[in-house]
Design an enzyme around this catalytic site. Structure first.
Site, PDB file in Angstrom:
ATOM      1  N   CYS A   2      15.918   0.988  36.427  1.00  0.00           N
ATOM      2  CA  CYS A   2      15.425   0.124  35.343  1.00  0.00           C
ATOM      3  C   CYS A   2      13.903   0.069  35.340  1.00  0.00           C
ATOM      4  O   CYS A   2      13.248   0.294  36.350  1.00  0.00           O
ATOM      5  CB  CYS A   2      15.968  -1.292  35.517  1.00  0.00           C
ATOM      6  N   ARG A  27      12.417   6.955  32.947  1.00  0.00           N
ATOM      7  CA  ARG A  27      13.237   6.558  34.090  1.00  0.00           C
ATOM      8  C   ARG A  27      14.728   6.537  33.743  1.00  0.00           C
ATOM      9  O   ARG A  27      15.570   6.507  34.637  1.00  0.00           O
ATOM     10  CB  ARG A  27      12.795   5.173  34.582  1.00  0.00           C
ATOM     11  N   TRP A  74      19.204   0.290  33.102  1.00  0.00           N
ATOM     12  CA  TRP A  74      20.161   1.340  33.455  1.00  0.00           C
ATOM     13  C   TRP A  74      21.350   0.635  34.088  1.00  0.00           C
ATOM     14  O   TRP A  74      21.232   0.004  35.139  1.00  0.00           O
ATOM     15  CB  TRP A  74      19.529   2.336  34.417  1.00  0.00           C
ATOM     16  N   ASN A  98      15.240  -5.239  38.507  1.00  0.00           N
ATOM     17  CA  ASN A  98      15.605  -3.872  38.857  1.00  0.00           C
ATOM     18  C   ASN A  98      16.215  -3.902  40.249  1.00  0.00           C
ATOM     19  O   ASN A  98      15.642  -4.481  41.167  1.00  0.00           O
ATOM     20  CB  ASN A  98      14.368  -2.972  38.843  1.00  0.00           C
ATOM     21  N   GLY A  99      17.397  -3.291  40.412  1.00  0.00           N
ATOM     22  CA  GLY A  99      18.037  -3.290  41.717  1.00  0.00           C
ATOM     23  C   GLY A  99      19.426  -3.894  41.657  1.00  0.00           C
ATOM     24  O   GLY A  99      20.059  -3.945  40.600  1.00  0.00           O
ATOM     25  N   GLU A 479      21.498  24.281  42.392  1.00  0.00           N
ATOM     26  CA  GLU A 479      20.557  23.626  41.476  1.00  0.00           C
ATOM     27  C   GLU A 479      20.832  24.023  40.030  1.00  0.00           C
ATOM     28  O   GLU A 479      20.755  23.195  39.118  1.00  0.00           O
ATOM     29  CB  GLU A 479      19.119  23.990  41.874  1.00  0.00           C
ATOM     30  N   LYS A 483      21.692  21.373  37.074  1.00  0.00           N
ATOM     31  CA  LYS A 483      20.927  21.275  35.828  1.00  0.00           C
ATOM     32  C   LYS A 483      21.849  21.343  34.614  1.00  0.00           C
ATOM     33  O   LYS A 483      21.683  20.599  33.650  1.00  0.00           O
ATOM     34  CB  LYS A 483      19.893  22.397  35.746  1.00  0.00           C
ATOM     35  N   GLU A 486      23.715  18.096  34.281  1.00  0.00           N
ATOM     36  CA  GLU A 486      22.844  16.983  33.905  1.00  0.00           C
ATOM     37  C   GLU A 486      22.571  16.937  32.409  1.00  0.00           C
ATOM     38  O   GLU A 486      22.658  15.867  31.795  1.00  0.00           O
ATOM     39  CB  GLU A 486      21.510  17.080  34.649  1.00  0.00           C
ATOM     40  N   HIS A 502      37.474  31.858  49.625  1.00  0.00           N
ATOM     41  CA  HIS A 502      38.065  30.826  50.481  1.00  0.00           C
ATOM     42  C   HIS A 502      38.541  29.622  49.661  1.00  0.00           C
ATOM     43  O   HIS A 502      38.645  28.520  50.201  1.00  0.00           O
ATOM     44  CB  HIS A 502      37.067  30.395  51.550  1.00  0.00           C
ATOM     45  N   LYS A 602      15.813   8.381  36.272  1.00  0.00           N
ATOM     46  CA  LYS A 602      14.881   9.272  36.957  1.00  0.00           C
ATOM     47  C   LYS A 602      14.928   9.084  38.460  1.00  0.00           C
ATOM     48  O   LYS A 602      14.905  10.040  39.215  1.00  0.00           O
ATOM     49  CB  LYS A 602      13.459   9.031  36.445  1.00  0.00           C
TER      50      LYS A 602
END
Length: 604
Positions: A2, A27, A74, A98-99, A479, A483, A486, A502, A602
């Site tokens: 947030c 963010r 958020w 925030n938190g 990665e 991406k 996301e 496997h 973020k």
């Protein structure tokens, strides 16, 4: 994470709070709101979705006052809607947070026993009710803050204002970042310096456990023991300019294209281009005697750490362990005496990484951080800080921060290899000379005008995508899959290519796209075999390779993307670019919210 903003002064604050919240959009958030005090009455405006919705609501009415707080939320507790949006109000108190308040359920039950029912699904609302209760009992703001902070548990940054005391803003910080900017007859608060730099460049950072009483003229800061304490006023390096996409459609696209430039800046900060000498910050230990390096990070930064493990072990022969930040402290890891722990974070505020860092410090480790924000909490709590010069990264999906992290980590591994005598000066010079060419090699990929359109159309219509890599490029497969997930919301998985047989090979069926990260390196022949296994099951292959690799495999691939040939130690940096571009163009085909993907923030 947030975003929080607060302003107290002599002029109207609403539009300036809105402008500061826009600087915090990067963010990630799903609702927003602003509250002010005017004539000792609290006014509030909130909206679900983007700040443009809040801006429209503000245009429909008047929200005035010279003191105010704002928030981009958020969602953690409760769905993202107007009712759960901040600020939260109880009586004459308004709060942004925030938190997470860990004991909120217990507090809700205590209020329910008193006949006070919560109006939202959030954990934050209990803070507003507690503050209101204490003030109604006759406490002054200072007493209220002491009582409040002794009652709540969790990780939080709080801003509180009350209609009965319209000349003060109240703030508190535990684990979540909070900064104070000093103006002329005005004071500003925000989640980070970027939110405040356009208002004032003179910044104080609250340390963990600090709380403050802020008037328009000063900030009185208290520590955990409720003692008044000074926190230094620094001149922030954050830009006072509003981030701008320029000619690009999205921040992600802009930041991908900025990589040649910021990689050059970062490398030049560690290696003299004339003499070739590498200069790193002073360490509190000797790399010559280092028994073990522990690397801890989250998300994309974790994959940078995975690549670095190959470098530190191969070039410097240092035993290296890589941990996911959210798991690290919970498994009671064995940390060797006189060892070093390296914490990687773009923002320098990722809570899991910060808590892992504190665990390592408590267990006697030398603390190194690699951050893009030198004023961040993780940096301030480190013995040694390594900086990436990526500049502000606005898109939630990290791109340029990742590659500048890789540049820094490789430079560090090379330097330590030289110091330890495990890497010859000739080999070190070869790697670093090649690394100096990286900006032009990346720029060449852009100028080659490779056709990402046809493959991105295919990926955009896919249900599943597999990414494969071996050796030092296995983390780049991970990665690349991250991406794609996301920004396009397509299910994607990255695997070490040799692990396909496997179990994961069961996922392959006719038409499934498989992205092969396959430079012609020491692992190439093994990668070739894995590619053929995929083809035998009907997969359609996207081949990322150099001339030598393409010569051997081009007939087998559906799409071929030619990469420049580089020293194999550098391939993870180079091959990061095409997997970023694949994700970006696929997301464009799908029309997703690229810079602020759903459900993501973020730093968390």
């Amino acid at each position: 994470m947030c975003g929080i903003v607060g302003i107290i002064g002599t002029e109207s604050v609403t539009q300036r709070i809105l402008a500061a919240l826009k600087r915090l959009e990067y963010r990630g958030y799903d609702s927003a709101g602003i509250s002010t005090i005017n004539k000792q009455k609290i006014a509030r405006c909130r909206a679900a979705g983007k700040l443009s919705n809040l801006e429209q609501e503000l245009n429909n009415g008047t929200l005035s006052g010279t003191i105010g707080i704002g928030h981009t939320r958020w969602a953690t507790h409760g769905v993202p809607n107007v009712e759960n949006a901040h600020p939260h109000v109880a009586g004459k108190v308004a709060v942004v947070h925030n938190g997470i308040i860990e004991n909120y359920q217990q507090l809700k039950e205590e209020f329910a026993d008193k006949g006070v029912l919560m109006q939202t699904e959030t954990d934050t609302e209990v803070v507003a009710h507690l503050a209101s209760q204490y003030l109604e009992a006759g406490m002054q703001p200072t007493e209220m803050m002491q009582a409040l902070l002794s009652k709540i548990r969790g990780a939080f940054a709080l801003l509180i204002m009350t209609a009965d005391h319209p000349d003060v803003l109240l703030a508190a910080r535990k684990s979540s970042p909070l900064a104070i900017a000093h103006g002329d007859g005005e004071m500003f608060l925000g989640s980070d310096a970027l939110a405040l730099a356009h208002l004032s460049r003179k910044i104080s950072y609250l340390e963990d456990g600090d709380w403050a009483i802020i008037t328009k003229d000063e900030a009185k800061i208290y520590n955990l023991e409720n003692e008044v304490i000074d926190r230094p006023i620094l001149i922030t390096e954050a830009s006072d300019k509003t981030p701008d996409k320029g000619k690009y459609r999205h921040y992600m696209e802009k930041e991908i294209h900025e990589q040649p430039e910021v990689i050059g800046y970062t490398l030049a900060s560690y290696r003299n281009p004339t003499t070739g000498k590498i200069t790193l910050p002073d360490f509190a230990f000797s790399p010559l005697k280092l028994p073990k390096l522990t690397i801890v990070a989250a998300g994309t930064s974790f994959y940078a750490g995975m690549v670095a493990k190959y470098w530190f072990e191969k070039l410097a022969r240092i035993p290296t362990e890589v941990d996911i930040a959210s798991e690290f402290r919970y498994r009671n890891p064995v940390l060797i005496e006189n060892g070093a722990s390296l914490f990687i974070s773009q923002s320098g505020e990722s809570l899991d990484t910060l808590m892992a860092q504190r665990y390592a410090r408590d267990n006697g480790q030398n603390i190194i951080s690699l951050v893009n924000v030198p004023e961040s909490t993780i940096a301030r709590e480190s013995d040694t800080v390594l900086r990436t010069l990526a500049g502000p990264e606005i898109s939630v999906a990290s791109t340029k921060a990742f590659t500048t992290q890789l540049i820094t980590l490789l430079t560090m591994a090379v330097h330590w290899g030289q110091l330890r005598g495990t890497l010859s000066d000739e080999m070190a010079s070869s790697i670093m000379d090649n690394l100096t060419e990286m900006p032009s090699l990346l720029a060449a990929i852009f100028s080659d005008d490779l056709d990402w359109g046809s493959v991105s159309k295919e990926l955009a219509s896919s249900r599943d995508v597999i990414y494969l890599g071996r050796g030092i490029n296995f983390p780049i497969a991970l990665e690349g899959a991250l991406k794609l997930k996301e920004v396009s919301y397509i299910h994607a998985e990255g695997y070490a290519a040799g692990e396909m047989k496997h179990g994961p090979i069961a996922l392959l069926e006719k038409g499934v796209p498989v992205v092969m990260v396959a430079p012609h390196d020491e692992w190439f022949e093994k990668t070739s075999s894995n590619l053929k296994e995929a083809l035998a099951r009907g997969a359609r292959v996207v081949l990322l390779s150099d001339d030598k690799g393409i010569e051997k495999l081009h007939e087998a691939a559906t799409w071929v993307f030619r990469m420049p040939e580089v020293h194999q130690m550098l391939t993870p940096i180079l091959y990061s670019l095409p997997v970023q571009l694949l994700a970006y163009h696929t997301a464009r085909q799908k029309g997703t919210e690229i810079d602020q993907p759903r459900n993501l923030a973020k730093s968390v």
